[in-house]
Design a protein around this motif. Structure first.
Motif, PDB file in Angstrom:
ATOM      1  N   ARG A  73     -34.442   2.535 -63.196  1.00  0.00           N
ATOM      2  CA  ARG A  73     -33.757   3.965 -64.044  1.00  0.00           C
ATOM      3  C   ARG A  73     -35.341   4.932 -64.148  1.00  0.00           C
ATOM      4  NH1 ARG A  73     -33.240   4.127 -70.286  1.00  0.00           N
ATOM      5  NH2 ARG A  73     -31.987   5.900 -71.557  1.00  0.00           N
ATOM      6  N   ILE A  74     -36.258   3.985 -64.530  1.00  0.00           N
ATOM      7  CA  ILE A  74     -37.418   4.883 -65.652  1.00  0.00           C
ATOM      8  C   ILE A  74     -38.522   5.358 -64.220  1.00  0.00           C
ATOM      9  CG2 ILE A  74     -39.730   4.776 -66.517  1.00  0.00           C
ATOM     10  CD1 ILE A  74     -38.531   2.544 -67.768  1.00  0.00           C
ATOM     11  N   TYR A  75     -38.204   5.259 -63.226  1.00  0.00           N
ATOM     12  CA  TYR A  75     -39.366   5.609 -61.826  1.00  0.00           C
ATOM     13  C   TYR A  75     -38.229   6.427 -60.765  1.00  0.00           C
ATOM     14  CZ  TYR A  75     -43.079   2.683 -64.712  1.00  0.00           C
ATOM     15  OH  TYR A  75     -43.532   2.294 -65.493  1.00  0.00           O
ATOM     16  N   ALA A  76     -37.088   5.647 -60.548  1.00  0.00           N
ATOM     17  CA  ALA A  76     -36.678   5.797 -59.213  1.00  0.00           C
ATOM     18  C   ALA A  76     -34.574   6.082 -59.254  1.00  0.00           C
ATOM     19  CB  ALA A  76     -37.038   4.959 -58.239  1.00  0.00           C
ATOM     20  N   PRO A  77     -35.496   7.216 -60.887  1.00  0.00           N
ATOM     21  CA  PRO A  77     -33.802   7.226 -61.319  1.00  0.00           C
ATOM     22  C   PRO A  77     -32.936   8.154 -59.336  1.00  0.00           C
ATOM     23  CG  PRO A  77     -34.692   8.859 -61.926  1.00  0.00           C
ATOM     24  CD  PRO A  77     -35.542   7.959 -61.282  1.00  0.00           C
ATOM     25  N   GLU A  78     -31.492   7.431 -59.561  1.00  0.00           N
ATOM     26  CA  GLU A  78     -30.265   8.942 -58.927  1.00  0.00           C
ATOM     27  C   GLU A  78     -29.885   9.356 -59.154  1.00  0.00           C
ATOM     28  OE1 GLU A  78     -29.463   6.243 -55.315  1.00  0.00           O
ATOM     29  OE2 GLU A  78     -31.489   5.683 -54.573  1.00  0.00           O
ATOM     30  N   GLU A  79     -29.146  10.165 -58.942  1.00  0.00           N
ATOM     31  CA  GLU A  79     -27.922  10.365 -59.780  1.00  0.00           C
ATOM     32  C   GLU A  79     -26.540  10.359 -59.711  1.00  0.00           C
ATOM     33  OE1 GLU A  79     -26.069  15.256 -60.579  1.00  0.00           O
ATOM     34  OE2 GLU A  79     -27.896  14.884 -59.222  1.00  0.00           O
ATOM     35  N   LEU A  80     -25.203  10.181 -60.210  1.00  0.00           N
ATOM     36  CA  LEU A  80     -24.171   9.861 -59.959  1.00  0.00           C
ATOM     37  C   LEU A  80     -23.752  11.242 -59.471  1.00  0.00           C
ATOM     38  CD1 LEU A  80     -22.118   7.369 -62.107  1.00  0.00           C
ATOM     39  CD2 LEU A  80     -20.882   8.642 -60.964  1.00  0.00           C
ATOM     40  N   PRO A 170     -17.129  -5.655 -56.978  1.00  0.00           N
ATOM     41  CA  PRO A 170     -18.678  -7.131 -56.704  1.00  0.00           C
ATOM     42  C   PRO A 170     -19.874  -6.326 -56.820  1.00  0.00           C
ATOM     43  CG  PRO A 170     -16.175  -7.038 -55.438  1.00  0.00           C
ATOM     44  CD  PRO A 170     -16.339  -5.915 -56.481  1.00  0.00           C
ATOM     45  N   ASN A 171     -21.200  -6.442 -56.828  1.00  0.00           N
ATOM     46  CA  ASN A 171     -22.214  -6.297 -56.660  1.00  0.00           C
ATOM     47  C   ASN A 171     -22.499  -5.579 -55.117  1.00  0.00           C
ATOM     48  OD1 ASN A 171     -22.212  -6.858 -59.236  1.00  0.00           O
ATOM     49  ND2 ASN A 171     -24.950  -7.751 -59.050  1.00  0.00           N
ATOM     50  N   ASP A 172     -21.599  -6.021 -54.360  1.00  0.00           N
ATOM     51  CA  ASP A 172     -22.104  -5.901 -52.784  1.00  0.00           C
ATOM     52  C   ASP A 172     -21.364  -4.121 -52.363  1.00  0.00           C
ATOM     53  OD1 ASP A 172     -20.119  -7.374 -53.037  1.00  0.00           O
ATOM     54  OD2 ASP A 172     -20.725  -8.506 -51.244  1.00  0.00           O
ATOM     55  N   SER A 173     -19.821  -4.553 -53.160  1.00  0.00           N
ATOM     56  CA  SER A 173     -19.308  -3.431 -52.831  1.00  0.00           C
ATOM     57  C   SER A 173     -19.582  -1.992 -52.801  1.00  0.00           C
ATOM     58  CB  SER A 173     -18.069  -3.345 -53.963  1.00  0.00           C
ATOM     59  OG  SER A 173     -18.226  -2.721 -55.326  1.00  0.00           O
ATOM     60  N   ALA A 174     -19.209  -1.204 -52.293  1.00  0.00           N
ATOM     61  CA  ALA A 174     -19.198   0.051 -51.937  1.00  0.00           C
ATOM     62  C   ALA A 174     -19.168   1.327 -53.398  1.00  0.00           C
ATOM     63  CB  ALA A 174     -18.922   0.776 -50.609  1.00  0.00           C
ATOM     64  N   GLU A 175     -18.176   0.630 -53.663  1.00  0.00           N
ATOM     65  CA  GLU A 175     -17.849   1.292 -54.805  1.00  0.00           C
ATOM     66  C   GLU A 175     -18.968   1.141 -56.135  1.00  0.00           C
ATOM     67  OE1 GLU A 175     -15.436  -1.235 -53.562  1.00  0.00           O
ATOM     68  OE2 GLU A 175     -13.762   0.694 -53.460  1.00  0.00           O
ATOM     69  N   TYR A 176     -19.435  -0.261 -55.923  1.00  0.00           N
ATOM     70  CA  TYR A 176     -20.414  -0.906 -56.785  1.00  0.00           C
ATOM     71  C   TYR A 176     -21.577  -0.154 -56.579  1.00  0.00           C
ATOM     72  CZ  TYR A 176     -23.968  -4.181 -59.310  1.00  0.00           C
ATOM     73  OH  TYR A 176     -24.915  -4.393 -60.502  1.00  0.00           O
ATOM     74  N   GLN A 177     -21.769  -0.144 -55.301  1.00  0.00           N
ATOM     75  CA  GLN A 177     -23.452   0.541 -55.242  1.00  0.00           C
ATOM     76  C   GLN A 177     -23.382   2.310 -55.584  1.00  0.00           C
ATOM     77  OE1 GLN A 177     -25.672  -0.579 -53.466  1.00  0.00           O
ATOM     78  NE2 GLN A 177     -24.545  -2.974 -54.100  1.00  0.00           N
ATOM     79  N   GLU A 178     -22.114   3.025 -55.622  1.00  0.00           N
ATOM     80  CA  GLU A 178     -22.314   4.233 -56.013  1.00  0.00           C
ATOM     81  C   GLU A 178     -21.694   5.062 -56.591  1.00  0.00           C
ATOM     82  OE1 GLU A 178     -18.379   7.758 -55.392  1.00  0.00           O
ATOM     83  OE2 GLU A 178     -18.996   6.244 -53.731  1.00  0.00           O
ATOM     84  N   LEU A 179     -21.358   3.506 -58.341  1.00  0.00           N
ATOM     85  CA  LEU A 179     -21.736   4.518 -58.928  1.00  0.00           C
ATOM     86  C   LEU A 179     -22.836   3.087 -60.466  1.00  0.00           C
ATOM     87  CD1 LEU A 179     -17.718   3.870 -59.883  1.00  0.00           C
ATOM     88  CD2 LEU A 179     -18.610   5.459 -59.701  1.00  0.00           C
ATOM     89  N   VAL A 180     -23.189   1.924 -59.987  1.00  0.00           N
ATOM     90  CA  VAL A 180     -23.875   1.681 -61.037  1.00  0.00           C
ATOM     91  C   VAL A 180     -25.867   1.951 -60.576  1.00  0.00           C
ATOM     92  CG1 VAL A 180     -24.246  -0.665 -61.837  1.00  0.00           C
ATOM     93  CG2 VAL A 180     -21.967   0.694 -61.062  1.00  0.00           C
ATOM     94  N   HIS A 181     -26.396   2.055 -61.995  1.00  0.00           N
ATOM     95  CA  HIS A 181     -27.482   2.266 -61.881  1.00  0.00           C
ATOM     96  C   HIS A 181     -27.807   3.621 -61.449  1.00  0.00           C
ATOM     97  CE1 HIS A 181     -28.207  -2.288 -61.304  1.00  0.00           C
ATOM     98  NE2 HIS A 181     -27.874  -2.123 -62.278  1.00  0.00           N
ATOM     99  N   LYS A 182     -27.121   4.438 -62.558  1.00  0.00           N
ATOM    100  CA  LYS A 182     -27.430   5.672 -61.499  1.00  0.00           C
ATOM    101  C   LYS A 182     -27.451   6.355 -62.911  1.00  0.00           C
ATOM    102  CE  LYS A 182     -26.714   5.424 -56.740  1.00  0.00           C
ATOM    103  NZ  LYS A 182     -26.469   4.247 -57.034  1.00  0.00           N
ATOM    104  N   ILE A 183     -27.744   7.611 -63.132  1.00  0.00           N
ATOM    105  CA  ILE A 183     -27.781   8.233 -64.105  1.00  0.00           C
ATOM    106  C   ILE A 183     -26.895   9.339 -64.436  1.00  0.00           C
ATOM    107  CG2 ILE A 183     -30.575   8.716 -64.972  1.00  0.00           C
ATOM    108  CD1 ILE A 183     -30.861  11.348 -62.958  1.00  0.00           C
TER     109      ILE A 183
END
Length: 203
Positions: A73-80, A170-183
Motif C-alpha cells: 500500500r505504501i510503496y507500490a499501490p495499484e488503483e482499483l 478465494p485469494n487465488d480467484s480473479a475477482e480477488y486479485q482485481e478487487l483486493v489490495h488496491k487503492i
C-alpha cells in the motif's frame, strides 16, 4: 511494572538477562532498535501475555510492524479498476479497533479475516441500490482489505439498517486479485474519509 513483578514471582530460578544491542552511538538508533523490539514482542501468540507499554516505539505507526499488503500500500499501490458491480464499504473505525484488539491479545490474529467480515457485513443505511451490487469490498483508509460475494441482504439488528450474507472471495480467484489490495482513492497521501461509508461502482 506490575507485569515485571508478576514474571519475577513466577520464576523458579533467577531470570537470564540479555542485551539486545550495545555500543549504540546515537539516540535515534537506540529508539529505532527499541521500536523494533516492541513491534516484535507485540506479536501475541496463544497463551502469551501481551505487552503493557502505554507508548509504542518511535515511528511505529508509520515505519513499524506491517504485513506485506500494508507495505505494498505504501510503496507500490495499484488503483482499483473493475467492471464488476461493487459496493465499497469503509470500515476505518472498526478496522483500527480490530488492530488494537489483536495487538492487545483480546482477539487472535487467526480470527482477523472473520472479524473483518463481521465488521463489514453490518449494519448500514442503504437503499435498494444495494441489490445491484454483487460484491462487497472492505476498505480501510482508501485501501481495499477484503472482498465478498454477496448472497443476499437482510434487516440488521439495528432498526433501519441492513446487513449482507456473503462469502469471502478465494485469494487465488480473479475477482480477488482485481478487487483486493488496491487503492480506492485518487491519492493515498491526500486521503480523506468519505462522508458516506457506502460507495458504489458499476451499480
Amino acid at each position: 511494572m506490575d507485569l515485571i513483578r508478576e514474571i519475577y514471582s513466577e520464576c523458579q530460578t533467577p531470570p537470564n538477562y540479555y542485551i539486545l544491542r550495545h555500543g549504540i552511538e546515537d539516540e535515534l538508533s537506540a529508539l529505532q532498535y527499541e521500536a523494533t523490539a516492541i513491534d516484535l514482542l507485540s506479536l501475541v501468540k496463544p497463551g502469551q501475555k501481551p505487552l503493557t507499554n502505554i507508548q509504542g516505539g518511535t515511528y511505529s505507526s508509520t515505519k513499524g510492524l506491517m504485513d506485506l499488503a500494508e507495505i505494498k500500500r505504501i510503496y507500490a499501490p495499484e488503483e482499483l479498476k473493475t467492471a464488476l458491480p461493487v459496493m465499497l464499504i469503509t470500515i476505518n473505525r472498526e478496522y483500527d479497533r480490530l488492530k488494537k484488539q489483536i495487538k492487545a491479545g483480546e482477539i487472535s490474529d487467526t480470527e482477523r479475516d472473520n472479524e473483518i467480515y463481521k465488521r463489514t457485513r453490518a449494519a448500514w443505511k442503504t437503499g435498494i441500490r444495494r441489490n445491484q451490487a454483487k460484491y462487497a469490498v472492505a476498505v480501510y483508509r482508501g485501501w481495499s482489505v477484503a472482498a465478498y460475494r454477496i448472497h443476499h441482504w437482510m434487516p440488521s439488528e439495528i432498526k433501519g439498517r441492513w446487513a449482507f450474507d456473503g462469502t469471502a472471495l478465494p485469494n487465488d480467484s480473479a475477482e480477488y486479485q482485481e478487487l483486493v489490495h488496491k487503492i480506492t482513492y485518487p491519492s493515498i497521501e491526500n486521503y480523506k474519509a468519505p462522508q458516506n461509508p457506502i460507495q458504489y461502482l458499476n451499480c
